[in-house]
Design a protein around this motif. Structure first.
Motif, PDB file in Angstrom:
ATOM      1  N   ILE A  52      35.092  46.063  32.914  1.00 50.11           N
ATOM      2  CA  ILE A  52      36.244  46.922  33.219  1.00 50.11           C
ATOM      3  C   ILE A  52      36.641  46.781  34.683  1.00 50.11           C
ATOM      4  N   GLY A  53      35.642  46.812  35.568  1.00 51.65           N
ATOM      5  CA  GLY A  53      35.939  46.692  36.987  1.00 51.65           C
ATOM      6  C   GLY A  53      36.536  45.348  37.352  1.00 51.65           C
ATOM      7  N   LEU A  54      36.079  44.296  36.683  1.00 50.69           N
ATOM      8  CA  LEU A  54      36.603  42.954  36.947  1.00 50.69           C
ATOM      9  C   LEU A  54      38.078  42.868  36.581  1.00 50.69           C
ATOM     10  N   VAL A  55      38.445  43.407  35.423  1.00 52.98           N
ATOM     11  CA  VAL A  55      39.840  43.346  34.980  1.00 52.98           C
ATOM     12  C   VAL A  55      40.736  44.181  35.894  1.00 52.98           C
ATOM     13  N   ILE A  56      40.350  45.423  36.139  1.00 52.94           N
ATOM     14  CA  ILE A  56      41.190  46.317  36.940  1.00 52.94           C
ATOM     15  C   ILE A  56      41.240  45.858  38.397  1.00 52.94           C
ATOM     16  N   GLY A  57      40.101  45.443  38.956  1.00 53.35           N
ATOM     17  CA  GLY A  57      40.090  44.971  40.327  1.00 53.35           C
ATOM     18  C   GLY A  57      40.914  43.715  40.525  1.00 53.35           C
ATOM     19  N   SER A  58      40.858  42.811  39.547  1.00 52.18           N
ATOM     20  CA  SER A  58      41.645  41.587  39.635  1.00 52.18           C
ATOM     21  C   SER A  58      43.143  41.884  39.573  1.00 52.18           C
ATOM     22  N   ILE A  59      43.527  42.775  38.678  1.00 54.95           N
ATOM     23  CA  ILE A  59      44.949  43.139  38.570  1.00 54.95           C
ATOM     24  C   ILE A  59      45.431  43.806  39.851  1.00 54.95           C
ATOM     25  N   ALA A  60      44.653  44.749  40.365  1.00 52.78           N
ATOM     26  CA  ALA A  60      45.053  45.460  41.579  1.00 52.78           C
ATOM     27  C   ALA A  60      45.137  44.517  42.770  1.00 52.78           C
ATOM     28  N   GLY A  61      44.163  43.632  42.917  1.00 53.25           N
ATOM     29  CA  GLY A  61      44.159  42.731  44.060  1.00 53.25           C
ATOM     30  C   GLY A  61      45.237  41.683  43.996  1.00 53.25           C
ATOM     31  N   TYR A  62      45.529  41.185  42.805  1.00 53.81           N
ATOM     32  CA  TYR A  62      46.514  40.114  42.684  1.00 53.81           C
ATOM     33  C   TYR A  62      47.944  40.654  42.697  1.00 53.81           C
ATOM     34  N   LYS A  63      48.171  41.762  42.008  1.00 51.82           N
ATOM     35  CA  LYS A  63      49.518  42.326  41.931  1.00 51.82           C
ATOM     36  C   LYS A  63      49.914  43.004  43.242  1.00 51.82           C
ATOM     37  N   GLY A  64      48.974  43.813  43.792  1.00 48.99           N
ATOM     38  CA  GLY A  64      49.286  44.545  45.010  1.00 48.99           C
ATOM     39  C   GLY A  64      50.343  45.623  44.765  1.00 48.99           C
ATOM     40  N   GLY A  65      50.955  46.098  45.817  1.00 46.93           N
ATOM     41  CA  GLY A  65      52.045  47.053  45.703  1.00 46.93           C
ATOM     42  C   GLY A  65      51.628  48.391  45.132  1.00 46.93           C
ATOM     43  N   PHE A  66      52.519  48.967  44.323  1.00 47.65           N
ATOM     44  CA  PHE A  66      52.315  50.318  43.785  1.00 47.65           C
ATOM     45  C   PHE A  66      51.126  50.363  42.832  1.00 47.65           C
ATOM     46  N   ILE A  67      50.949  49.322  42.012  1.00 43.35           N
ATOM     47  CA  ILE A  67      49.827  49.293  41.070  1.00 43.35           C
ATOM     48  C   ILE A  67      48.508  49.316  41.824  1.00 43.35           C
ATOM     49  N   ASP A  68      48.411  48.511  42.865  1.00 45.10           N
ATOM     50  CA  ASP A  68      47.202  48.475  43.686  1.00 45.10           C
ATOM     51  C   ASP A  68      46.949  49.833  44.328  1.00 45.10           C
ATOM     52  N   TYR A  69      47.992  50.452  44.835  1.00 48.44           N
ATOM     53  CA  TYR A  69      47.848  51.746  45.514  1.00 48.44           C
ATOM     54  C   TYR A  69      47.318  52.818  44.565  1.00 48.44           C
ATOM     55  N   ILE A  70      47.884  52.921  43.374  1.00 49.01           N
ATOM     56  CA  ILE A  70      47.477  53.951  42.411  1.00 49.01           C
ATOM     57  C   ILE A  70      46.041  53.732  41.958  1.00 49.01           C
ATOM     58  N   LEU A  71      45.703  52.503  41.599  1.00 45.26           N
ATOM     59  CA  LEU A  71      44.356  52.218  41.106  1.00 45.26           C
ATOM     60  C   LEU A  71      43.297  52.444  42.185  1.00 45.26           C
ATOM     61  N   MET A  72      43.573  52.009  43.404  1.00 46.33           N
ATOM     62  CA  MET A  72      42.576  52.153  44.469  1.00 46.33           C
ATOM     63  C   MET A  72      42.444  53.594  44.945  1.00 46.33           C
ATOM     64  N   ARG A  73      43.517  54.366  44.912  1.00 42.75           N
ATOM     65  CA  ARG A  73      43.393  55.783  45.285  1.00 42.75           C
ATOM     66  C   ARG A  73      42.562  56.537  44.252  1.00 42.75           C
ATOM     67  N   PHE A  74      42.687  56.141  42.986  1.00 44.13           N
ATOM     68  CA  PHE A  74      41.836  56.749  41.959  1.00 44.13           C
ATOM     69  C   PHE A  74      40.377  56.387  42.207  1.00 44.13           C
ATOM     70  N   CYS A  75      40.124  55.114  42.526  1.00 40.33           N
ATOM     71  CA  CYS A  75      38.752  54.691  42.813  1.00 40.33           C
ATOM     72  C   CYS A  75      38.201  55.413  44.037  1.00 40.33           C
ATOM     73  N   ASP A  76      39.029  55.593  45.056  1.00 35.65           N
ATOM     74  CA  ASP A  76      38.581  56.312  46.249  1.00 35.65           C
ATOM     75  C   ASP A  76      38.201  57.748  45.917  1.00 35.65           C
ATOM     76  N   GLY A  77      38.988  58.375  45.029  1.00 35.70           N
ATOM     77  CA  GLY A  77      38.678  59.750  44.638  1.00 35.70           C
ATOM     78  C   GLY A  77      37.348  59.853  43.915  1.00 35.70           C
ATOM     79  N   VAL A  78      37.050  58.889  43.041  1.00 31.09           N
ATOM     80  CA  VAL A  78      35.773  58.899  42.329  1.00 31.09           C
ATOM     81  C   VAL A  78      34.623  58.591  43.280  1.00 31.09           C
ATOM     82  N   MET A  79      34.820  57.645  44.196  1.00 31.25           N
ATOM     83  CA  MET A  79      33.764  57.249  45.116  1.00 31.25           C
ATOM     84  C   MET A  79      33.483  58.289  46.185  1.00 31.25           C
ATOM     85  N   ALA A  80      34.330  59.300  46.286  1.00 32.87           N
ATOM     86  CA  ALA A  80      34.095  60.364  47.270  1.00 32.87           C
ATOM     87  C   ALA A  80      32.915  61.242  46.879  1.00 32.87           C
ATOM     88  N   PHE A  81      32.486  61.152  45.636  1.00 35.21           N
ATOM     89  CA  PHE A  81      31.370  61.967  45.144  1.00 35.21           C
ATOM     90  C   PHE A  81      30.187  61.067  44.806  1.00 35.21           C
TER      91      PHE A  81
END
Length: 280
Positions: A92-121
């Motif tokens: 799951i992480g490979l697919v989502i991370g690859s999409i976020a890193g390659y696409k960039g932009g708004f998709i990258d921002y939304i996915l990484m902010r969600f990951c940041d929220g989970v990693m805060a705990f």
């Protein structure tokens, strides 16, 4: 002590020794039904708390069950489901991370902010919360750990893809007309195989520790399943009279986690891979 540890990790024998230990444990996992001398869940109160003997090489527990058989079968739960959690979370992480890193932009921002929220705990706190919602049990623990773990892998893969995206061979592939899927699968993913190997060995130790911790708390694998953490939980009431009930599974957990961690550190030095994230 630190100097001795560093020397041992960089020793050329570290990888073969750790691989040998893990291979033996893998064989135990596969051939447990043929290696175990007794049924691991069969209760026989007439033989409870028996010392080591020819019939029971490691003695019996408080319900007369063979400790050796339960340890052998316990490898199936600890190693098997830790592998399942890691592979699913990594995918799951490979697919989502690859999409976020390659696409960039708004998709990258939304996915990484969600990951940041989970990693805060802390991850174990989130897993405990999810298990509290879903209820105790093996599949609930596996599902909860998968939901939490994938964000760490997605974050790591996203960073790798972003750095690879600027390389000249990727630019050449784009100019030649290669599709985005082909660029990611054929040109980017092969370059992240060494970090995946390192990550797999390091994170397997964490997964086994988490499964055992949740089982010890009574939230993971439920009795009478012979899981190492659950065996420690059952043996804690006999720590004074029969400490081996806790020592045996504890030593198995220690052996597996140390083997995975030492192998991961040795591979990290060999491939010059640094761990990109910390869970705690």
């Amino acid at each position: 002590m630190i100097a001795l540890t560093r020397v041992s990790l960089k020793s050329p024998k570290t990888v073969p020794v750790c691989l040998s230990v893990l291979l033996v444990l893998l064989l135990i996992t596969v051939f447990a039904p043929w290696l175990a001398p007794h049924d691991p869940i069969q209760v026989n109160l007439a033989n409870k708390l028996q010392p080591a003997s020819l019939d029971y090489p490691l003695g019996t527990d408080h319900l007369g069950r063979c400790n050796l058989s339960r340890l052998l079968y316990g490898a199936r739960y600890s190693l098997g489901f830790a592998s399942l959690i890691f592979i699913a979370s990594l995918g799951i992480g490979l697919v989502i991370g690859s999409i976020a890193g390659y696409k960039g932009g708004f998709i990258d921002y939304i996915l990484m902010r969600f990951c940041d929220g989970v990693m805060a705990f802390p991850s174990l706190v989130l897993v405990l919360g999810l298990v509290g919602i879903f209820g105790p049990g093996l599949m609930q623990v596996v599902f909860a750990m998968m939901l939490v773990q994938w964000v760490y892998y997605a974050r790591m893969f996203r960073g790798m893809i972003v750095s690879l995206k600027e390389r000249h061979f990727i630019t050449a592939a784009k100019i030649s007309g290669s599709s985005e899927r082909k660029i990611i699968v054929r040109h980017m993913l092969p370059n992240v195989l060494p970090p995946i190997a390192v990550m797999g060995t390091l994170e397997m130790g964490w997964a086994i520790m988490d499964i055992s911790a949740l089982s010890f708390l009574g939230l993971g694998i439920q009795p009478p399943a012979p899981e190492w953490g659950a065996m420690i939980h059952e043996g804690k009431n006999y720590i004074r009279s029969n400490p081996e009930l806790m020592v045996y599974p504890g030593m198995m957990i220690l052996l597996v986690v140390i083997s995975f961690n030492m192998l991961g550190e040795a591979l990290s030095d060999r491939f010059s891979v640094k761990r990109r994230f910390e869970k705690w």
